[in-house]
Write a protein that holds these residues in place. Structure first.
Motif, mmCIF file in Angstrom:
data_model
loop_
_atom_site.group_PDB
_atom_site.id
_atom_site.type_symbol
_atom_site.label_atom_id
_atom_site.label_comp_id
_atom_site.label_asym_id
_atom_site.label_seq_id
_atom_site.Cartn_x
_atom_site.Cartn_y
_atom_site.Cartn_z
ATOM 1 N N ASP A 466 0.827 -1.206 0.000
ATOM 2 C CA ASP A 466 0.000 0.000 0.000
ATOM 3 C C ASP A 466 0.864 1.261 0.000
ATOM 4 O OD1 ASP A 466 0.908 -0.536 2.558
ATOM 5 O OD2 ASP A 466 -0.826 0.378 3.534
ATOM 6 N N GLU A 467 2.031 1.195 0.641
ATOM 7 C CA GLU A 467 2.942 2.344 0.620
ATOM 8 C C GLU A 467 3.491 2.573 -0.777
ATOM 9 O OE1 GLU A 467 4.612 1.961 5.204
ATOM 10 O OE2 GLU A 467 5.738 1.080 3.554
ATOM 11 N N LEU A 468 3.742 1.496 -1.496
ATOM 12 C CA LEU A 468 4.235 1.632 -2.869
ATOM 13 C C LEU A 468 3.174 2.302 -3.748
ATOM 14 C CD1 LEU A 468 6.309 -0.947 -4.798
ATOM 15 C CD2 LEU A 468 4.327 0.048 -5.906
ATOM 16 N N ARG A 469 1.907 1.870 -3.594
ATOM 17 C CA ARG A 469 0.833 2.521 -4.365
ATOM 18 C C ARG A 469 0.723 4.008 -3.996
ATOM 19 N NH1 ARG A 469 -2.079 -2.415 -3.096
ATOM 20 N NH2 ARG A 469 -2.199 -3.717 -4.967
ATOM 21 N N GLY A 470 0.899 4.309 -2.695
ATOM 22 C CA GLY A 470 0.859 5.698 -2.265
ATOM 23 C C GLY A 470 1.957 6.535 -2.881
ATOM 24 N N GLN A 471 3.157 5.951 -3.019
ATOM 25 C CA GLN A 471 4.250 6.679 -3.660
ATOM 26 C C GLN A 471 3.946 6.962 -5.121
ATOM 27 O OE1 GLN A 471 8.184 5.141 -3.185
ATOM 28 N NE2 GLN A 471 8.103 5.086 -0.940
ATOM 29 N N LEU A 472 3.325 5.995 -5.808
ATOM 30 C CA LEU A 472 2.967 6.220 -7.209
ATOM 31 C C LEU A 472 1.991 7.385 -7.342
ATOM 32 C CD1 LEU A 472 2.487 2.558 -8.545
ATOM 33 C CD2 LEU A 472 4.431 4.080 -8.915
ATOM 34 N N ALA A 473 0.959 7.410 -6.474
ATOM 35 C CA ALA A 473 -0.035 8.492 -6.543
ATOM 36 C C ALA A 473 0.609 9.840 -6.221
ATOM 37 C CB ALA A 473 -1.174 8.197 -5.571
ATOM 38 N N THR A 474 1.521 9.858 -5.238
ATOM 39 C CA THR A 474 2.183 11.116 -4.876
ATOM 40 C C THR A 474 3.032 11.632 -6.030
ATOM 41 O OG1 THR A 474 2.248 10.424 -2.555
ATOM 42 C CG2 THR A 474 3.724 12.202 -3.203
ATOM 43 N N LEU A 475 3.758 10.739 -6.689
ATOM 44 C CA LEU A 475 4.595 11.153 -7.821
ATOM 45 C C LEU A 475 3.753 11.730 -8.959
ATOM 46 C CD1 LEU A 475 7.155 8.188 -7.909
ATOM 47 C CD2 LEU A 475 7.696 10.589 -7.479
ATOM 48 N N LEU A 476 2.549 11.191 -9.141
ATOM 49 C CA LEU A 476 1.688 11.666 -10.232
ATOM 50 C C LEU A 476 0.765 12.799 -9.799
ATOM 51 C CD1 LEU A 476 0.750 8.204 -11.784
ATOM 52 C CD2 LEU A 476 2.435 9.860 -12.615
ATOM 53 N N GLY A 477 0.853 13.236 -8.530
ATOM 54 C CA GLY A 477 0.005 14.319 -8.046
ATOM 55 C C GLY A 477 0.279 15.639 -8.719
ATOM 56 N N GLY A 478 1.533 15.927 -9.057
ATOM 57 C CA GLY A 478 1.863 17.189 -9.707
ATOM 58 C C GLY A 478 1.261 17.285 -11.089
ATOM 59 N N ARG A 479 1.414 16.232 -11.889
ATOM 60 C CA ARG A 479 0.830 16.225 -13.238
ATOM 61 C C ARG A 479 -0.692 16.308 -13.158
ATOM 62 N NH1 ARG A 479 1.819 13.694 -18.511
ATOM 63 N NH2 ARG A 479 -0.157 12.931 -19.341
ATOM 64 N N SER A 480 -1.287 15.628 -12.170
ATOM 65 C CA SER A 480 -2.743 15.648 -12.029
ATOM 66 C C SER A 480 -3.246 17.046 -11.716
ATOM 67 C CB SER A 480 -3.161 14.664 -10.927
ATOM 68 O OG SER A 480 -2.728 13.350 -11.214
ATOM 69 N N ALA A 481 -2.515 17.792 -10.891
ATOM 70 C CA ALA A 481 -2.914 19.167 -10.578
ATOM 71 C C ALA A 481 -2.884 20.043 -11.817
ATOM 72 C CB ALA A 481 -1.979 19.737 -9.496
ATOM 73 N N GLU A 482 -1.883 19.865 -12.671
ATOM 74 C CA GLU A 482 -1.819 20.629 -13.913
ATOM 75 C C GLU A 482 -3.022 20.317 -14.805
ATOM 76 O OE1 GLU A 482 1.907 20.331 -15.959
ATOM 77 O OE2 GLU A 482 3.064 20.204 -14.101
#
Length: 611
Positions: A466-482
């Motif tokens: 679950d921590e690995l999935r969380g890291q993936l979402a965090t890394l893609l959070g910047g692109r998602s905000a754009e």
């Protein structure tokens, strides 16, 4: 006076006596130096063994007014004899080459002058020059001898954060200092100790500390210094190194970067490097051959133990392998205390807090961190290092030098701000022991226009699914905000996408976190302590396509979750971004208050815990 009646002195002691005007006269020979002290100091006679070439010694003696004579071991005429012999040898070699050339030209009607000349030149001149190089001293090792005494002495007190490794090596120290205790009971000390671990963890310093604790000479040489273009030079240097070590026993021979000469020998002689193989064979013989090396202990360091030849790692050669790994939090605190001794620290500097913020740092990284903070304090004309200097140094080491001179357009600045806030809002909801501690839109390094700092609360050695999935979402959070704010994306997310893709691929191919493919390792890790180095096993096109499908599926789900979080917190995304554009940096209580308002969507927990 007979040479045996002279007392042996270390080369460093001899140089100190010359510089302090204690020496009466010096006789420089090829392999040794005889000298006597001034009458007022007792006129004692000594000899010493030089660490390397003595070309600069005459100049030093002249500067300090010390009379000297430079001779070979057989007297001052041996140079002339050697010159005559060398000239004769070159003439004999020339005649032999001409004779062979003539024989090659007349031995076959099919031979051509060009091929005969090329063959004769390659075989005779190549071998002749190789032999000439060894004869002129090329076969002598360039090992450096450190006398572990006086102010420069390194002990275990100077090496922090590797307590388990020091305990493993304490027995070596005790044997060198009290060898009779072991010999009396019939015990044999390990002939070699191999220090393995990532770069910068203190392997070389630890080896010096062993010699310093035992009070014996420390002979150091890098693995790359053995290998030359001429065949036989490496093996000759190995012999010379161990001969010097035997004369100074008990002592420690330290070979840094052992993998330069210790790689597994090739099964195909045509494809192997014959010079490297000869060097390795000589090292194997010296460490465990018919001739014993009593009192000589070999310590080597490498960060690539997996490529070493099995004959080198067997008992009787390198009997022990000692891991010198990256330090944990308590070890980092000890290392920081050692490097902070000569530095004036302000009252607000908290070394424990620094140790907590520097997870993953090696000993060399921590030393560089303390030095960067000291340089920063001196640059700002401070009398002591403040915590602000340390925090700035941490960011400088991680993200690079701050570049306020880099001017962004208003649209670029807005894009960077939304991007970094997107990382922070998504990361605030993800499981694990890290928390978002800082957001900045001040450009740093070579290409970072902004950055988000996540600080681990404690050392972790495993990453849960679950921590690995969380890291993936965090890394893609910047692109998602754009995407949400501008309806389009920029090139600023390229590094995030690269890291997310690598992490998702490792989850499938190395960690076995795929229900479809199961617990199968499709990648072979070929570098235990270095980044990268993995290669893909031979797999079918169908399996390769399934790996690609699984990686894309993991990234798509993480991307969708990041979008859901930011859409639910759209107002908070806007207000936090406006604050960041105004302040440029968000941290401390201000950032904590913003992140405490983040709301989690209903599908977050099922997605994190999905099987």
């Amino acid at each position: 006076m007979k040479p045996d009646s002279r007392s042996l002195s270390t080369y460093s002691t001899f140089l100190d006596q010359v510089k302090s005007s204690q020496v009466q006269r010096v006789v420089i020979k090829r392999d040794r130096i005889d000298y006597s002290l001034k009458p007022e100091l007792g006129g004692e006679q000594f000899y010493t063994l030089p660490n390397g070439p003595t070309d600069t010694l005459p100049g030093l003696l002249r500067r300090h007014g010390v009379p000297f004579t430079k001779l070979d071991d057989n007297g001052d005429t041996s140079g002339l004899v050697a010159g005559i012999l060398l000239s004769t040898g070159m003439l004999v070699g020339m005649f032999a080459w001409l004779a062979r050339l003539n024989q090659a030209g007349g031995g076959s009607n099919n031979s051509t002058p060009g091929s005969s000349f090329g063959s004769g030149l390659g075989n005779n001149f190549g071998g002749g020059f190789g032999g000439l190089g060894v004869g002129m001293g090329m076969g002598r090792s360039n090992a450096r001898v450190y006398n572990q005494a006086g102010k420069g002495k390194v002990t275990f007190a100077d090496v922090a954060g590797v307590d388990e490794s020091k305990q493993e090596l304490q027995e070596i120290v005790d044997f060198l200092a009290n060898g009779e205790k072991y010999r009396r009971i019939g015990a044999k000390i390990p002939k070699g100790v191999l220090l393995v671990g990532p770069p910068g963890t203190g392997k070389t310093l630890l080896a010096k500390a062993i010699a310093g604790e035992a009070g014996v000479p420390f002979i150091s040489m890098s693995g790359s210094e053995f290998v030359e273009v001429f065949v036989g030079v490496g093996a000759s240097r190995v012999r010379d190194l161990f001969n010097r070590a035997k004369r100074q026993a008990p002592c420690i021979v330290f070979i840094d970067e052992l993998d330069a000469i210790g790689k597994t020998r090739s099964a195909n002689p045509v494809g192997g490097n014959d010079e490297r193989d000869q060097t390795l064979n000589q090292l194997l013989t010296e460490m465990d051959g018919f001739d014993g090396n009593d009192g000589v202990i070999v310590i080597a360091a490498t960060n690539r133990p997996e490529i070493l030849d099995p004959a080198l790692r067997r008992p009787g050669r390198f009997d022990r392998q000692v891991l010198v790994d990256r330090p944990d939090k308590s070890s980092r605190l000890q290392i920081l205390k050692v490097h902070a001794r000569p530095v004036k620290l302000g009252e607000d500097v908290d070394l424990e807090a620094i140790a907590a913020q520097t997870a993953g740092f090696s000993g060399a990284d921590l030393a560089n961190l303390v030095n960067e903070a000291a340089l920063m304090a001196a640059r700002n004309n401070r009398q002591a290092v403040l915590m602000a200097d340390v925090n700035e140094a941490i960011e400088r080491v991680i993200a690079g030098l701050e570049k306020r001179s880099r001017v962004l357009t208003p649209l670029e600045r807005q894009t960077v701000a939304y991007h970094e806030v997107g990382h922070a809002l998504v990361g605030a909801l993800m499981p694990g022991n890290t928390k978002v501690s800082k957001i900045s839109i001040v450009p740093r390094g070579l290409g970072a226009l902004g950055y988000t700092v996540q600080t681990p609360e404690s050392d972790r050695f495993l990453l849960l699914e679950d921590e690995l999935r969380g890291q993936l979402a965090t890394l893609l959070g910047g692109r998602s905000a754009e995407e949400i704010v501008f309806g389009k994306v920029s090139t600023g997310a390229s590094d995030d996408i690269q890291r997310a893709t690598d992490l998702a691929e490792r989850a499938i191919t190395q960690y076995g976190m795929s229900e479809t493919l199961g617990p199968i390792a499709f990648d072979k890790n070929q570098a235990q302590f270095l980044d990268g180095g993995s290669t893909r096993r031979a797999i079918s096109p169908e399996v390769a396509a399934e790996i690609d499908r699984q990686v894309k599926q993991a990234l798509d789900k993480a991307h969708d979750m990041a979008l859901d979080i930011l859409r639910l917190n759209r107002d908070l995304l806007e207000s936090a971004t406006q604050t960041l554009l105004k302040e440029e940096v968000l941290e401390g209580s201000t950032l904590a208050a913003i992140l405490a308002q983040v709301k989690a969507p209903e599908g977050l927990q099922p997605w994190l815990t999905q099987s």
